[in-house]
Design a protein around this motif. Sequence first.
Motif, PDB file in Angstrom:
ATOM      1  N   ASP A 148       9.542  21.453   2.761  1.00 17.36           N
ATOM      2  CA  ASP A 148       9.715  21.339   3.701  1.00 17.36           C
ATOM      3  C   ASP A 148       9.210  21.296   4.827  1.00 17.36           C
ATOM      4  O   ASP A 148       9.447  20.927   6.313  1.00 17.36           O
ATOM      5  N   TYR A 149       7.316  21.472   5.142  1.00 19.63           N
ATOM      6  CA  TYR A 149       6.545  21.255   6.500  1.00 19.63           C
ATOM      7  C   TYR A 149       7.127  20.255   6.260  1.00 19.63           C
ATOM      8  O   TYR A 149       6.969  19.557   7.658  1.00 19.63           O
ATOM      9  N   LEU A 150       6.822  19.029   5.717  1.00 20.23           N
ATOM     10  CA  LEU A 150       6.546  17.844   5.919  1.00 20.23           C
ATOM     11  C   LEU A 150       8.065  17.021   6.469  1.00 20.23           C
ATOM     12  O   LEU A 150       7.582  16.371   7.035  1.00 20.23           O
ATOM     13  N   LYS A 151       9.257  18.030   5.833  1.00 22.29           N
ATOM     14  CA  LYS A 151      10.167  17.359   5.997  1.00 22.29           C
ATOM     15  C   LYS A 151      10.532  18.231   7.497  1.00 22.29           C
ATOM     16  O   LYS A 151      11.859  17.469   8.050  1.00 22.29           O
ATOM     17  N   ASP A 152      10.188  18.769   8.186  1.00 25.11           N
ATOM     18  CA  ASP A 152      10.329  19.270   9.370  1.00 25.11           C
ATOM     19  C   ASP A 152      10.112  19.151  10.629  1.00 25.11           C
ATOM     20  O   ASP A 152       8.567  18.569  10.832  1.00 25.11           O
ATOM     21  N   GLU A 153      10.239  17.966  11.248  1.00 22.40           N
ATOM     22  CA  GLU A 153      10.211  17.152  12.230  1.00 22.40           C
ATOM     23  C   GLU A 153      10.073  17.691  13.606  1.00 22.40           C
ATOM     24  O   GLU A 153       9.432  17.094  14.729  1.00 22.40           O
ATOM     25  N   THR A 154       9.047  18.817  13.385  1.00 24.41           N
ATOM     26  CA  THR A 154       8.590  19.463  15.105  1.00 24.41           C
ATOM     27  C   THR A 154       7.698  19.713  13.890  1.00 24.41           C
ATOM     28  O   THR A 154       6.692  19.533  15.083  1.00 24.41           O
ATOM     29  N   LYS A 155       6.955  18.956  13.162  1.00 22.95           N
ATOM     30  CA  LYS A 155       5.435  19.397  12.511  1.00 22.95           C
ATOM     31  C   LYS A 155       5.742  18.174  12.096  1.00 22.95           C
ATOM     32  O   LYS A 155       4.012  17.157  12.456  1.00 22.95           O
ATOM     33  N   ILE A 156       5.805  16.952  11.392  1.00 29.53           N
ATOM     34  CA  ILE A 156       5.672  16.091  11.099  1.00 29.53           C
ATOM     35  C   ILE A 156       6.652  14.744  11.385  1.00 29.53           C
ATOM     36  O   ILE A 156       8.051  15.196  10.989  1.00 29.53           O
ATOM     37  N   THR A 157       6.293  13.509  11.871  1.00 28.66           N
ATOM     38  CA  THR A 157       6.945  12.375  11.854  1.00 28.66           C
ATOM     39  C   THR A 157       6.493  11.505  11.651  1.00 28.66           C
ATOM     40  O   THR A 157       5.224  11.049  11.041  1.00 28.66           O
ATOM     41  N   PHE A 158       7.391  10.502  11.217  1.00 26.15           N
ATOM     42  CA  PHE A 158       7.095   9.329  10.714  1.00 26.15           C
ATOM     43  C   PHE A 158       7.347   7.930  11.712  1.00 26.15           C
ATOM     44  O   PHE A 158       8.369   7.286  11.065  1.00 26.15           O
ATOM     45  N   PRO A 159       6.979   8.035  12.954  1.00 23.47           N
ATOM     46  CA  PRO A 159       7.632   7.036  13.714  1.00 23.47           C
ATOM     47  C   PRO A 159       7.518   5.311  13.393  1.00 23.47           C
ATOM     48  O   PRO A 159       6.542   5.128  12.771  1.00 23.47           O
TER      49      PRO A 159
ATOM     50  N   LEU B 122       1.709  17.092  12.787  1.00 25.41           N
ATOM     51  CA  LEU B 122       0.129  15.759  12.579  1.00 25.41           C
ATOM     52  C   LEU B 122       1.660  14.314  12.962  1.00 25.41           C
ATOM     53  O   LEU B 122       2.630  14.819  12.192  1.00 25.41           O
ATOM     54  N   THR B 123       1.183  13.133  13.811  1.00 23.90           N
ATOM     55  CA  THR B 123       2.442  12.403  13.217  1.00 23.90           C
ATOM     56  C   THR B 123       1.831  11.015  12.212  1.00 23.90           C
ATOM     57  O   THR B 123       0.062  11.214  12.196  1.00 23.90           O
ATOM     58  N   VAL B 124       2.408  10.800  11.183  1.00 23.49           N
ATOM     59  CA  VAL B 124       2.129  10.270  10.081  1.00 23.49           C
ATOM     60  C   VAL B 124       2.751   7.824  11.103  1.00 23.49           C
ATOM     61  O   VAL B 124       4.155   8.156  10.735  1.00 23.49           O
ATOM     62  N   GLN B 125       1.968   7.864  11.199  1.00 23.88           N
ATOM     63  CA  GLN B 125       1.864   5.972  11.781  1.00 23.88           C
ATOM     64  C   GLN B 125       1.768   4.827  11.148  1.00 23.88           C
ATOM     65  O   GLN B 125       0.739   4.964  10.976  1.00 23.88           O
ATOM     66  N   SER B 126       2.508   3.796  10.865  1.00 24.62           N
ATOM     67  CA  SER B 126       2.264   2.782  10.472  1.00 24.62           C
ATOM     68  C   SER B 126       2.225   1.912  11.648  1.00 24.62           C
ATOM     69  O   SER B 126       2.864   2.337  12.586  1.00 24.62           O
ATOM     70  N   MET B 127       1.144   0.858  11.139  1.00 21.64           N
ATOM     71  CA  MET B 127       1.535   0.054  11.848  1.00 21.64           C
ATOM     72  C   MET B 127       0.655  -1.587  11.661  1.00 21.64           C
ATOM     73  O   MET B 127       0.344  -1.726  11.200  1.00 21.64           O
TER      74      MET B 127
ATOM     75  N   HIS C  76      11.189  -1.448  10.190  1.00 22.18           N
ATOM     76  CA  HIS C  76      11.072   0.347   9.549  1.00 22.18           C
ATOM     77  C   HIS C  76       9.778   1.304   8.777  1.00 22.18           C
ATOM     78  O   HIS C  76      10.559   1.173   7.788  1.00 22.18           O
ATOM     79  N   ASN C  77       8.941   0.217   9.306  1.00 21.78           N
ATOM     80  CA  ASN C  77       7.753   1.036   8.944  1.00 21.78           C
ATOM     81  C   ASN C  77       7.006   2.227   8.846  1.00 21.78           C
ATOM     82  O   ASN C  77       7.003   2.773   7.221  1.00 21.78           O
ATOM     83  N   GLY C  78       7.414   2.888   9.039  1.00 13.53           N
ATOM     84  CA  GLY C  78       7.961   4.449   9.631  1.00 13.53           C
ATOM     85  C   GLY C  78       8.352   4.920   8.189  1.00 13.53           C
ATOM     86  O   GLY C  78       7.881   6.196   7.145  1.00 13.53           O
ATOM     87  N   ASP C  79       9.447   4.653   7.717  1.00 14.44           N
ATOM     88  CA  ASP C  79      10.444   5.115   6.748  1.00 14.44           C
ATOM     89  C   ASP C  79       9.502   4.995   5.495  1.00 14.44           C
ATOM     90  O   ASP C  79       9.520   5.423   4.216  1.00 14.44           O
ATOM     91  N   LYS C  80       8.828   3.643   5.545  1.00 14.57           N
ATOM     92  CA  LYS C  80       7.542   3.384   4.564  1.00 14.57           C
ATOM     93  C   LYS C  80       6.612   4.158   3.525  1.00 14.57           C
ATOM     94  O   LYS C  80       6.425   4.557   2.495  1.00 14.57           O
ATOM     95  N   VAL C  81       6.193   4.853   4.889  1.00 19.16           N
ATOM     96  CA  VAL C  81       5.980   6.074   4.903  1.00 19.16           C
ATOM     97  C   VAL C  81       5.860   7.755   4.130  1.00 19.16           C
ATOM     98  O   VAL C  81       5.579   8.139   3.164  1.00 19.16           O
ATOM     99  N   LYS C  82       7.312   7.059   4.888  1.00 20.10           N
ATOM    100  CA  LYS C  82       7.878   8.859   4.790  1.00 20.10           C
ATOM    101  C   LYS C  82       8.432   8.650   2.816  1.00 20.10           C
ATOM    102  O   LYS C  82       7.853   9.373   1.977  1.00 20.10           O
ATOM    103  N   ALA C  83       8.886   7.637   2.301  1.00 17.48           N
ATOM    104  CA  ALA C  83       8.896   7.939   1.373  1.00 17.48           C
ATOM    105  C   ALA C  83       8.232   7.497   0.276  1.00 17.48           C
ATOM    106  O   ALA C  83       7.987   8.494  -0.577  1.00 17.48           O
ATOM    107  N   GLY C  84       6.876   7.510   0.562  1.00 20.89           N
ATOM    108  CA  GLY C  84       5.683   7.240  -0.116  1.00 20.89           C
ATOM    109  C   GLY C  84       5.268   8.697  -0.475  1.00 20.89           C
ATOM    110  O   GLY C  84       5.005   9.249  -1.249  1.00 20.89           O
TER     111      GLY C  84
ATOM    112  N   GLY D 212       0.498  -0.990   0.258  1.00 22.93           N
ATOM    113  CA  GLY D 212      -0.223  -0.021   0.236  1.00 22.93           C
ATOM    114  C   GLY D 212       0.999   1.164  -0.498  1.00 22.93           C
ATOM    115  O   GLY D 212       0.311   2.284  -0.441  1.00 22.93           O
ATOM    116  N   TYR D 213       1.945   1.116   0.236  1.00 22.18           N
ATOM    117  CA  TYR D 213       2.897   2.630   0.312  1.00 22.18           C
ATOM    118  C   TYR D 213       3.487   2.732  -1.179  1.00 22.18           C
ATOM    119  O   TYR D 213       4.815   3.634  -1.207  1.00 22.18           O
ATOM    120  N   SER D 214       3.460   1.989  -1.890  1.00 20.85           N
ATOM    121  CA  SER D 214       4.653   2.045  -3.439  1.00 20.85           C
ATOM    122  C   SER D 214       3.932   2.654  -4.296  1.00 20.85           C
ATOM    123  O   SER D 214       2.557   3.565  -3.578  1.00 20.85           O
TER     124      SER D 214
END
Length: 528
Positions: free
Chosen positions: A222-233, A184-189, A194-202, A148-150
């Motif tokens: 820049d907003y998506l890459k600002d870890e004070t704003k968006i995280t991908f745990p 916001l936090t974008v959290q793969s379950m 390393h599922n958070g990295d897959k969401v981030k890459a997509g 689904g992250y493809s």
Amino acid sequence: MKLKDILVEGYNAAEWEEKGYELPKFDIQAVREKTYSNPTWVHFGGGNIFRAFPAAILNDALNTGRYDRGVIVAETFDFEVIEKAYTPYDNLSLLVSLQSSGTIEKKVIASITEALKADPQFADWQRLKEIFRAPSLQMISFTITEKGYSYNEADLSRGLSSMFAMGKVCALLLERYKAGQLPLTVQSMDNCSHNGDKVKAGVFAYAERWAADGLVPAAFVDYLKDETKITFPWSMIDKITPRPHEKVKELLAMDGFEDNNYIETEKHTFTAPFVNAEEVQYLVIEDNYTNGRPPLDLGGAVYTSRDTVDKVETMKVTTCLNPLHTAMSIYGCLLGYTLISAEMADEDLRPFIQKIGYMEAMPVVVDPGVLNPYEFIGAVINRRLPNPFMPDAPQRIAMDTSQKLPIRFGETIKKYLARGLDKSNLVLIPLTLAGYARYLKGIKDDGTPFEPSPDPMLEELQAIVAPLELGKANQDYSCLRQLYSRKDVFGLDLYEAGLGEQIEGMVRELFAGEGAVRATLHKYVVLR
């Protein structure tokens, strides 16, 4: 007895409870109203695992009385799931926990407050945009499977009209950016490393392409890459949720529970108003949130560091679960088994996997601290694998074995070498790898043929063992060097690791004739 009955004031709760159903302890309507006005969590992927696990532990958290918001589910792939498994039941479902004792536990899940179709072609899309602009939103999460992250070039070029899940999510994140670059936090379950990295890459792939094409401002990236704003745990999730079980349907019908029909969509999603799942579950989450988070720990989730999540994942996939599955799948196919639960009653197979886990793999495990490795294996062997409700087959687990061996066994052998541990402790792991050569031959222990499970390297690897014949004396086994030196299959050259000759000797025993698999397995299990 129907699910929607519990939304009617004055319904007969005693009847449900007398029949063993656990009912929500919170005010369902109040939670729905608060969540609609101030949403905190949107989950993408409305499948069985979501209802059986993330939604269920939120239900447990709500039952404590210490939280008051539900979860909004958004489906990106199979919209019939919303139409047939959510809407007719007003987003309620029944979780049936399948106990290893052969009994069931039943719990009504009422934590899902809205069920939306995540696509611009539906009116729900406007509601999702509204939710993503809400300052209260803390987390979006996913159980959409790894694929689904493809993304691909064709979809990237569609711009904001993307058809893939990550493109739709990126478009919704653009709404949050426009609303004031809200956190916001974008959290793969999903069950992938390393599922958070897959969401981030997509997400990044779409955002960067759209920015390059001038469809979004560069500041959005820049907003998506600002870890004070968006995280991908990262997270580690583990729970088996098979398709609706006929025996479960029969048991519910005996109670008088009427919402027990099966649902198969045109996309071949198998679901029902009830979800049956194993009793054991784990959800370990990297605690890296920018706008607060739902207290899923009240329902049993574990919040911890990224390093600890990685250790738990490594423990599971290289020691405490996945290697045991693969060992059972190889020898289960050879011995003619069709159910993993039946294998657990075998006097050789049960100690075989016990000793692989406790005696051979455990010496290289790093204890993650939040889950005890010995207790984890104990749950696997005593509660999960023997569960009579789990219709899992060695043939299914044996799919893509060539892709699994490097992680499930190669990593353990590498750690033995790196730490200078005594390789003579490795007996049953080499026996598993020796069994793979016999498995590739496609001949069961009784001499009858079987078809190995689908695998991208199956034909290539079968060609290597093709010269070997069952029961032929004094045959040439030199082809095995070509197999067991394959780093792409085993993660390392097993001859360079000092195990190649040992494995060769075991293969010779396994090819001795009919009954050789059982005899060889018994010999080494007892020896070990």
